[in-house]
Design a protein around this motif. Sequence first.
Motif, PDB file in Angstrom:
ATOM      1  N   ASN A 199       0.868  -1.169   0.000  1.00 58.82           N
ATOM      2  CA  ASN A 199       0.000   0.000   0.000  1.00 58.82           C
ATOM      3  C   ASN A 199       0.902   1.216   0.000  1.00 58.82           C
ATOM      4  O   ASN A 199       1.390   1.649   1.033  1.00 58.82           O
ATOM      5  CB  ASN A 199      -0.914   0.005   1.233  1.00 58.82           C
ATOM      6  CG  ASN A 199      -1.787   1.246   1.300  1.00 58.82           C
ATOM      7  OD1 ASN A 199      -1.693   2.145   0.468  1.00 58.82           O
ATOM      8  ND2 ASN A 199      -2.630   1.305   2.300  1.00 58.82           N
ATOM      9  N   GLU A 258      -3.715   6.398  -8.242  1.00 52.56           N
ATOM     10  CA  GLU A 258      -4.956   6.497  -7.488  1.00 52.56           C
ATOM     11  C   GLU A 258      -5.265   5.129  -6.896  1.00 52.56           C
ATOM     12  O   GLU A 258      -5.520   4.175  -7.629  1.00 52.56           O
ATOM     13  CB  GLU A 258      -6.078   6.945  -8.424  1.00 52.56           C
ATOM     14  CG  GLU A 258      -7.441   6.932  -7.799  1.00 52.56           C
ATOM     15  CD  GLU A 258      -8.541   7.182  -8.820  1.00 52.56           C
ATOM     16  OE1 GLU A 258      -9.682   7.347  -8.375  1.00 52.56           O
ATOM     17  OE2 GLU A 258      -8.274   7.187 -10.036  1.00 52.56           O
ATOM     18  N   ARG A 259      -5.247   5.027  -5.584  1.00 52.84           N
ATOM     19  CA  ARG A 259      -5.539   3.747  -4.932  1.00 52.84           C
ATOM     20  C   ARG A 259      -7.048   3.547  -4.883  1.00 52.84           C
ATOM     21  O   ARG A 259      -7.787   4.404  -4.409  1.00 52.84           O
ATOM     22  CB  ARG A 259      -4.953   3.695  -3.521  1.00 52.84           C
ATOM     23  CG  ARG A 259      -5.095   2.317  -2.893  1.00 52.84           C
ATOM     24  CD  ARG A 259      -4.273   2.245  -1.615  1.00 52.84           C
ATOM     25  NE  ARG A 259      -4.607   1.083  -0.825  1.00 52.84           N
ATOM     26  CZ  ARG A 259      -4.068  -0.117  -0.985  1.00 52.84           C
ATOM     27  NH1 ARG A 259      -3.157  -0.310  -1.902  1.00 52.84           N
ATOM     28  NH2 ARG A 259      -4.434  -1.122  -0.219  1.00 52.84           N
ATOM     29  N   TYR A 279      -4.350  -0.079  -8.115  1.00 53.68           N
ATOM     30  CA  TYR A 279      -4.088   1.306  -8.495  1.00 53.68           C
ATOM     31  C   TYR A 279      -4.517   1.552  -9.932  1.00 53.68           C
ATOM     32  O   TYR A 279      -4.388   0.691 -10.796  1.00 53.68           O
ATOM     33  CB  TYR A 279      -2.590   1.637  -8.369  1.00 53.68           C
ATOM     34  CG  TYR A 279      -2.137   1.796  -6.950  1.00 53.68           C
ATOM     35  CD1 TYR A 279      -2.164   3.035  -6.328  1.00 53.68           C
ATOM     36  CD2 TYR A 279      -1.702   0.697  -6.219  1.00 53.68           C
ATOM     37  CE1 TYR A 279      -1.755   3.184  -5.005  1.00 53.68           C
ATOM     38  CE2 TYR A 279      -1.302   0.837  -4.908  1.00 53.68           C
ATOM     39  CZ  TYR A 279      -1.322   2.083  -4.304  1.00 53.68           C
ATOM     40  OH  TYR A 279      -0.925   2.218  -3.006  1.00 53.68           O
ATOM     41  N   THR A 330      -2.298   6.739  -1.049  1.00 51.24           N
ATOM     42  CA  THR A 330      -3.420   7.082  -1.913  1.00 51.24           C
ATOM     43  C   THR A 330      -3.161   8.396  -2.615  1.00 51.24           C
ATOM     44  O   THR A 330      -2.732   9.367  -1.979  1.00 51.24           O
ATOM     45  CB  THR A 330      -4.700   7.198  -1.056  1.00 51.24           C
ATOM     46  OG1 THR A 330      -4.884   5.967  -0.367  1.00 51.24           O
ATOM     47  CG2 THR A 330      -5.913   7.469  -1.906  1.00 51.24           C
ATOM     48  N   ASP A 331      -3.411   8.412  -3.885  1.00 47.39           N
ATOM     49  CA  ASP A 331      -3.467   9.650  -4.656  1.00 47.39           C
ATOM     50  C   ASP A 331      -2.175  10.465  -4.600  1.00 47.39           C
ATOM     51  O   ASP A 331      -2.064  11.443  -3.855  1.00 47.39           O
ATOM     52  CB  ASP A 331      -4.652  10.493  -4.191  1.00 47.39           C
ATOM     53  CG  ASP A 331      -5.972   9.743  -4.304  1.00 47.39           C
ATOM     54  OD1 ASP A 331      -6.076   8.856  -5.166  1.00 47.39           O
ATOM     55  OD2 ASP A 331      -6.890  10.049  -3.539  1.00 47.39           O
ATOM     56  N   ASN A 390     -10.588   1.156  -3.927  1.00 45.09           N
ATOM     57  CA  ASN A 390     -11.085   0.453  -2.733  1.00 45.09           C
ATOM     58  C   ASN A 390     -10.643  -1.003  -2.658  1.00 45.09           C
ATOM     59  O   ASN A 390     -10.522  -1.565  -1.572  1.00 45.09           O
ATOM     60  CB  ASN A 390     -12.610   0.531  -2.656  1.00 45.09           C
ATOM     61  CG  ASN A 390     -13.075   1.930  -2.313  1.00 45.09           C
ATOM     62  OD1 ASN A 390     -12.348   2.702  -1.699  1.00 45.09           O
ATOM     63  ND2 ASN A 390     -14.278   2.273  -2.730  1.00 45.09           N
TER      64      ASN A 390
END
Length: 146
Positions: free
Chosen positions: A15, A57-58, A64, A18-19, A60
């Motif tokens: 992970n 962009e991660r 990505y 995000t973004d 849900n």
Amino acid sequence: MKITKKNMTWGSASNLGTDYWAYIQNSNTGLGLTADSNGNVCGRKLTKADNQLWYLERLNDGTYRLHSKSTGKILTLYNSNYFNSGNIDAEPYTDNNNSKWRVYASGNGYVIHSALGDSGVLDLNNAYTAVEGANAQIYTYNGGVT
């Protein structure tokens, strides 16, 4: 591929956060993943131009979506061709797995897998000796950083 985040710190191995914006570079040759204006994606000398900057962009589901800054299009496995040498290009987004990617830590870099399956990874044609303009493709993961 080596991912260089722009002005961000790293998240955990699977992970990356995000973004954020990143440059993606072939760890063998130093070529940067480049979105050409015609939709083709290839390796070119890393100049950190807008066509080499990708917005990660991660989603849900943990995958990505990679947006090209210069074209706004999404890194996509063309026609979902998941066989060795399947072309990767930049296309308008659809919510299909051929436009989604998983990122895994590997040695000193990261390996970018297609969401269609974990055996196919983002690669450049002749990755270990790729030259300027080498086409981006899917290829069977053979270990190590691609």
